[in-house]
Every structure is written in structure tokens, then in C-alpha cells.
Design a protein around this motif. Sequence first.
Motif, PDB file in Angstrom:
ATOM      1  N   LEU A  40      10.312  -4.950   1.554  1.00  0.00           N
ATOM      2  CA  LEU A  40       9.125  -5.807   1.623  1.00  0.00           C
ATOM      3  C   LEU A  40       7.875  -5.007   1.955  1.00  0.00           C
ATOM      4  CD1 LEU A  40       7.800  -8.600   1.601  1.00  0.00           C
ATOM      5  CD2 LEU A  40       8.472  -8.815   4.001  1.00  0.00           C
ATOM      6  N   ASP A  41       7.954  -4.151   2.968  1.00  0.00           N
ATOM      7  CA  ASP A  41       6.785  -3.347   3.338  1.00  0.00           C
ATOM      8  C   ASP A  41       6.388  -2.407   2.202  1.00  0.00           C
ATOM      9  OD1 ASP A  41       6.447  -4.473   5.855  1.00  0.00           O
ATOM     10  OD2 ASP A  41       7.765  -3.006   6.826  1.00  0.00           O
ATOM     11  N   ALA A  42       7.385  -1.816   1.541  1.00  0.00           N
ATOM     12  CA  ALA A  42       7.099  -0.898   0.433  1.00  0.00           C
ATOM     13  C   ALA A  42       6.453  -1.637  -0.734  1.00  0.00           C
ATOM     14  CB  ALA A  42       8.370  -0.192  -0.016  1.00  0.00           C
ATOM     15  N   ARG A  43       6.946  -2.824  -1.033  1.00  0.00           N
ATOM     16  CA  ARG A  43       6.331  -3.615  -2.115  1.00  0.00           C
ATOM     17  C   ARG A  43       4.895  -3.968  -1.770  1.00  0.00           C
ATOM     18  NH1 ARG A  43       8.654  -6.654  -6.463  1.00  0.00           N
ATOM     19  NH2 ARG A  43      10.875  -6.282  -6.702  1.00  0.00           N
ATOM     20  N   SER A  44       4.668  -4.354  -0.517  1.00  0.00           N
ATOM     21  CA  SER A  44       3.326  -4.724  -0.086  1.00  0.00           C
ATOM     22  C   SER A  44       2.391  -3.517  -0.157  1.00  0.00           C
ATOM     23  CB  SER A  44       3.377  -5.280   1.337  1.00  0.00           C
ATOM     24  OG  SER A  44       2.114  -5.711   1.745  1.00  0.00           O
ATOM     25  N   ALA A  47       1.722  -2.703  -3.762  1.00  0.00           N
ATOM     26  CA  ALA A  47       0.770  -3.657  -4.343  1.00  0.00           C
ATOM     27  C   ALA A  47      -0.663  -3.275  -3.989  1.00  0.00           C
ATOM     28  CB  ALA A  47       1.085  -5.073  -3.862  1.00  0.00           C
ATOM     29  N   ARG A  48      -0.862  -2.800  -2.756  1.00  0.00           N
ATOM     30  CA  ARG A  48      -2.215  -2.399  -2.341  1.00  0.00           C
ATOM     31  C   ARG A  48      -2.651  -1.117  -3.060  1.00  0.00           C
ATOM     32  NH1 ARG A  48      -0.150  -4.195   2.426  1.00  0.00           N
ATOM     33  NH2 ARG A  48       0.455  -2.108   3.119  1.00  0.00           N
ATOM     34  N   VAL A  49      -1.792  -0.111  -3.050  1.00  0.00           N
ATOM     35  CA  VAL A  49      -2.152   1.189  -3.627  1.00  0.00           C
ATOM     36  C   VAL A  49      -2.305   1.092  -5.136  1.00  0.00           C
ATOM     37  CG1 VAL A  49      -1.347   3.550  -4.005  1.00  0.00           C
ATOM     38  CG2 VAL A  49      -1.127   2.511  -1.747  1.00  0.00           C
ATOM     39  N   LEU A  99       0.044 -11.461 -13.382  1.00  0.00           N
ATOM     40  CA  LEU A  99       0.547 -10.512 -12.389  1.00  0.00           C
ATOM     41  C   LEU A  99      -0.400 -10.295 -11.208  1.00  0.00           C
ATOM     42  CD1 LEU A  99       1.785  -8.927 -15.371  1.00  0.00           C
ATOM     43  CD2 LEU A  99       3.181  -8.352 -13.411  1.00  0.00           C
ATOM     44  N   VAL A 100      -1.686 -10.197 -11.452  1.00  0.00           N
ATOM     45  CA  VAL A 100      -2.638  -9.929 -10.372  1.00  0.00           C
ATOM     46  C   VAL A 100      -2.617 -11.011  -9.290  1.00  0.00           C
ATOM     47  CG1 VAL A 100      -5.093  -9.681  -9.812  1.00  0.00           C
ATOM     48  CG2 VAL A 100      -4.103  -8.375 -11.696  1.00  0.00           C
ATOM     49  N   PRO A 101      -2.548 -12.300  -9.644  1.00  0.00           N
ATOM     50  CA  PRO A 101      -2.501 -13.299  -8.563  1.00  0.00           C
ATOM     51  C   PRO A 101      -1.303 -13.114  -7.626  1.00  0.00           C
ATOM     52  CG  PRO A 101      -3.060 -14.358 -10.640  1.00  0.00           C
ATOM     53  CD  PRO A 101      -2.668 -12.946 -10.970  1.00  0.00           C
ATOM     54  N   ILE A 102      -0.149 -12.807  -8.180  1.00  0.00           N
ATOM     55  CA  ILE A 102       1.029 -12.570  -7.342  1.00  0.00           C
ATOM     56  C   ILE A 102       0.842 -11.279  -6.556  1.00  0.00           C
ATOM     57  CG2 ILE A 102       3.524 -12.160  -7.324  1.00  0.00           C
ATOM     58  CD1 ILE A 102       3.635 -13.810  -9.977  1.00  0.00           C
ATOM     59  N   ASN A 103       0.405 -10.234  -7.239  1.00  0.00           N
ATOM     60  CA  ASN A 103       0.214  -8.936  -6.598  1.00  0.00           C
ATOM     61  C   ASN A 103      -0.773  -9.029  -5.434  1.00  0.00           C
ATOM     62  OD1 ASN A 103       1.000  -6.050  -6.937  1.00  0.00           O
ATOM     63  ND2 ASN A 103      -1.211  -5.810  -6.986  1.00  0.00           N
TER      64      ASN A 103
END
Length: 149
Positions: A40-44, A47-49, A99-103
Amino acid sequence: MQDVLAVVTVVVVGLLVGVEFAVAVFVNPILDRLPNDGGLDARSDGARVLGRIMPFWYIGSVVLGAVWAAVTWKGEGASFIAAGAVLLVLSVVMSILLLVPINSRVATWSHEGVPADWKQQVGRWDRFHCVRVGIIVLAFTLFAVALVQ
């Protein structure tokens, strides 16, 4: 100069395909298998990077494809280049709408503040992403075919 544009476009789009393919086929499935929702932390963070970098990469790829299509208009391989550029535009539209709204939501998550349906949301993102990967792979293939003609 046209040859340089063609090679740069194929390389830039090829690298984009490689990154997006790796995310779809390797990175996210590995993260999803980590125990205790460790991914979860890696996905988050991803998503930011990647959310800051990928828009420039996608738009740059579209611009390169469009310029290459314009320069070769009615020339050999022009239909392949134009089709590839259109597919890249489709991938950008798909990204913005799906994709962007979810990301954007994923980028704000942490273990303390994750929605109950977070796995469904990232699963939906993964499915849309796989479709987008197929679209950009096809665009890259069309560019590569045009390059060798």
C-alpha cells in the motif's frame, strides 16, 4: 533530421512502454503479494512520483508522434505513424478520464487513512492500466514498423 525524429520517437515511446509494462506485469503484482498490505505504501508513493513524471512523458510522446506524422505526411509509413500518434492520444484521454482520478486518490493514502474499498480501487486501476499498456504497445509497434519501412 527526419530520421533523428523517427529514432527519438521510437526510443521515447519504447521506454514508456517498458516502464508501463513493468508496472503492470511485475511491480504491482509483486506489491500486491506483500504481507499485511505492505504494498500500500509503495503504491501510494509510486502514484505520487509517477503521477508527477508520466504526464510529461505521455504528452512528449504524443507531440513526438504528431510531429513525426506531420513531417512524413503522405510519405512512406505515414499511415502507421499517424495511427500510432492517434493511439497515444487515446492513451492520454483514457489516462485523464479513468486512471488519473484513481491515481490521485491512491497518492493520498496511508495505512492510517485508507478507504475500505482500496483493493477494489487499485484493482480497477490495474485493469484500466493493462488496457492502456495494450494501446501504447500497439502505438509503439506501429512506430517501429514505420521506422523500418
